[in-house]
Write a protein that holds these residues in place. Sequence first.
Motif, PDB file in Angstrom:
ATOM      1  N   SER A  58      -0.266 -17.555  -3.480  1.00  0.00           N
ATOM      2  CA  SER A  58       0.389 -16.789  -4.371  1.00  0.00           C
ATOM      3  C   SER A  58       1.559 -17.762  -4.983  1.00  0.00           C
ATOM      4  O   SER A  58       1.716 -17.894  -5.913  1.00  0.00           O
ATOM      5  CB  SER A  58       0.836 -15.628  -3.855  1.00  0.00           C
ATOM      6  OG  SER A  58       1.461 -15.066  -4.876  1.00  0.00           O
ATOM      7  N   SER A  59       2.424 -17.778  -3.492  1.00  0.00           N
ATOM      8  CA  SER A  59       3.522 -18.828  -4.140  1.00  0.00           C
ATOM      9  C   SER A  59       3.469 -20.556  -4.402  1.00  0.00           C
ATOM     10  O   SER A  59       3.784 -20.517  -5.565  1.00  0.00           O
ATOM     11  CB  SER A  59       3.997 -19.038  -3.181  1.00  0.00           C
ATOM     12  OG  SER A  59       4.852 -17.889  -2.401  1.00  0.00           O
ATOM     13  N   VAL A  60       1.959 -20.867  -3.983  1.00  0.00           N
ATOM     14  CA  VAL A  60       1.388 -22.213  -4.515  1.00  0.00           C
ATOM     15  C   VAL A  60       0.804 -21.489  -5.887  1.00  0.00           C
ATOM     16  O   VAL A  60       1.100 -23.529  -6.397  1.00  0.00           O
ATOM     17  CB  VAL A  60       0.843 -22.677  -3.293  1.00  0.00           C
ATOM     18  CG1 VAL A  60       0.180 -23.980  -3.960  1.00  0.00           C
ATOM     19  CG2 VAL A  60       1.330 -23.309  -2.380  1.00  0.00           C
ATOM     20  N   MET A  61       0.033 -20.726  -6.526  1.00  0.00           N
ATOM     21  CA  MET A  61      -0.444 -21.484  -7.102  1.00  0.00           C
ATOM     22  C   MET A  61      -0.132 -20.887  -8.940  1.00  0.00           C
ATOM     23  O   MET A  61      -0.047 -20.763 -10.134  1.00  0.00           O
ATOM     24  CB  MET A  61      -2.326 -20.814  -7.105  1.00  0.00           C
ATOM     25  CG  MET A  61      -2.535 -22.552  -5.867  1.00  0.00           C
ATOM     26  SD  MET A  61      -2.966 -24.038  -6.712  1.00  0.00           S
ATOM     27  CE  MET A  61      -3.635 -23.641  -8.017  1.00  0.00           C
ATOM     28  N   THR A  97     -15.611 -23.050  -0.753  1.00  0.00           N
ATOM     29  CA  THR A  97     -15.455 -21.510  -0.633  1.00  0.00           C
ATOM     30  C   THR A  97     -14.625 -21.905  -2.471  1.00  0.00           C
ATOM     31  O   THR A  97     -15.690 -20.559  -2.529  1.00  0.00           O
ATOM     32  CB  THR A  97     -14.632 -20.759   0.272  1.00  0.00           C
ATOM     33  OG1 THR A  97     -14.828 -21.165   1.527  1.00  0.00           O
ATOM     34  CG2 THR A  97     -14.024 -19.401   1.141  1.00  0.00           C
ATOM     35  N   THR A  98     -14.036 -22.521  -2.421  1.00  0.00           N
ATOM     36  CA  THR A  98     -13.384 -22.293  -3.791  1.00  0.00           C
ATOM     37  C   THR A  98     -14.386 -22.539  -5.350  1.00  0.00           C
ATOM     38  O   THR A  98     -14.878 -21.408  -5.614  1.00  0.00           O
ATOM     39  CB  THR A  98     -12.060 -23.021  -4.280  1.00  0.00           C
ATOM     40  OG1 THR A  98     -13.043 -24.402  -4.040  1.00  0.00           O
ATOM     41  CG2 THR A  98     -11.116 -22.783  -3.166  1.00  0.00           C
ATOM     42  N   THR A 108     -11.293 -26.533  -8.549  1.00  0.00           N
ATOM     43  CA  THR A 108     -10.780 -27.694  -9.005  1.00  0.00           C
ATOM     44  C   THR A 108      -9.775 -27.861  -8.714  1.00  0.00           C
ATOM     45  O   THR A 108      -8.566 -28.600  -7.615  1.00  0.00           O
ATOM     46  CB  THR A 108     -11.048 -28.721 -10.594  1.00  0.00           C
ATOM     47  OG1 THR A 108     -12.171 -28.527  -9.987  1.00  0.00           O
ATOM     48  CG2 THR A 108     -10.509 -29.513 -10.353  1.00  0.00           C
ATOM     49  N   ALA A 109      -8.850 -26.478  -9.686  1.00  0.00           N
ATOM     50  CA  ALA A 109      -7.012 -27.285  -9.342  1.00  0.00           C
ATOM     51  C   ALA A 109      -6.451 -26.763  -8.220  1.00  0.00           C
ATOM     52  O   ALA A 109      -5.470 -26.719  -7.381  1.00  0.00           O
ATOM     53  CB  ALA A 109      -6.984 -25.985 -10.173  1.00  0.00           C
ATOM     54  N   LEU A 110      -7.836 -25.373  -7.149  1.00  0.00           N
ATOM     55  CA  LEU A 110      -6.927 -24.895  -6.112  1.00  0.00           C
ATOM     56  C   LEU A 110      -7.305 -26.183  -4.531  1.00  0.00           C
ATOM     57  O   LEU A 110      -6.632 -26.569  -3.725  1.00  0.00           O
ATOM     58  CB  LEU A 110      -7.664 -23.995  -5.229  1.00  0.00           C
ATOM     59  CG  LEU A 110      -7.322 -22.829  -6.252  1.00  0.00           C
ATOM     60  CD1 LEU A 110      -8.617 -21.220  -6.472  1.00  0.00           C
ATOM     61  CD2 LEU A 110      -6.270 -22.215  -4.782  1.00  0.00           C
TER      62      LEU A 110
END
Length: 137
Positions: A58-61, A97-98, A108-110
């Motif tokens: 959550s903090s990262v994305m 998984t993503t 892709t962003a993750l």
Amino acid sequence: MIGAWLVDELAQIDEQGLRRLVALFYARVRADADLGPIFNDAVGDWSEHLEKLTAFWSSVMLTSGRYKGNPVAAHIKHRERIDPAFFERWLALWACTTAEVMPPETATALQAKAARIAESLQLAMFFKLPPSGRKAA
């Protein structure tokens, strides 16, 4: 144009989606022949750990600021058991998984963020400068 793409891709990520993603991903990590033993030995309370990992993502994305930890210190404690190749396995599971649970742009962003995080952790854990006055081989 890139800014609009980033906003669209992040709009598809929310706390609930991150919670589901993290739970599914770490269920796979725990069952993995290489990663499972390391994670299962290191984590005493999986419910608490999944909350922490969800806060991290959550903090990262989402720039929520919910994560209040030190990932480098958490991983360095287990350096003797972690092989640099395990990061590739972790990233492969993350990519799978993503891709399964997120729209393609979001996945892709993750994946890109996870690759940068894995690279940073590996540098912190395994990179060593030669002693001063000596040249690297």
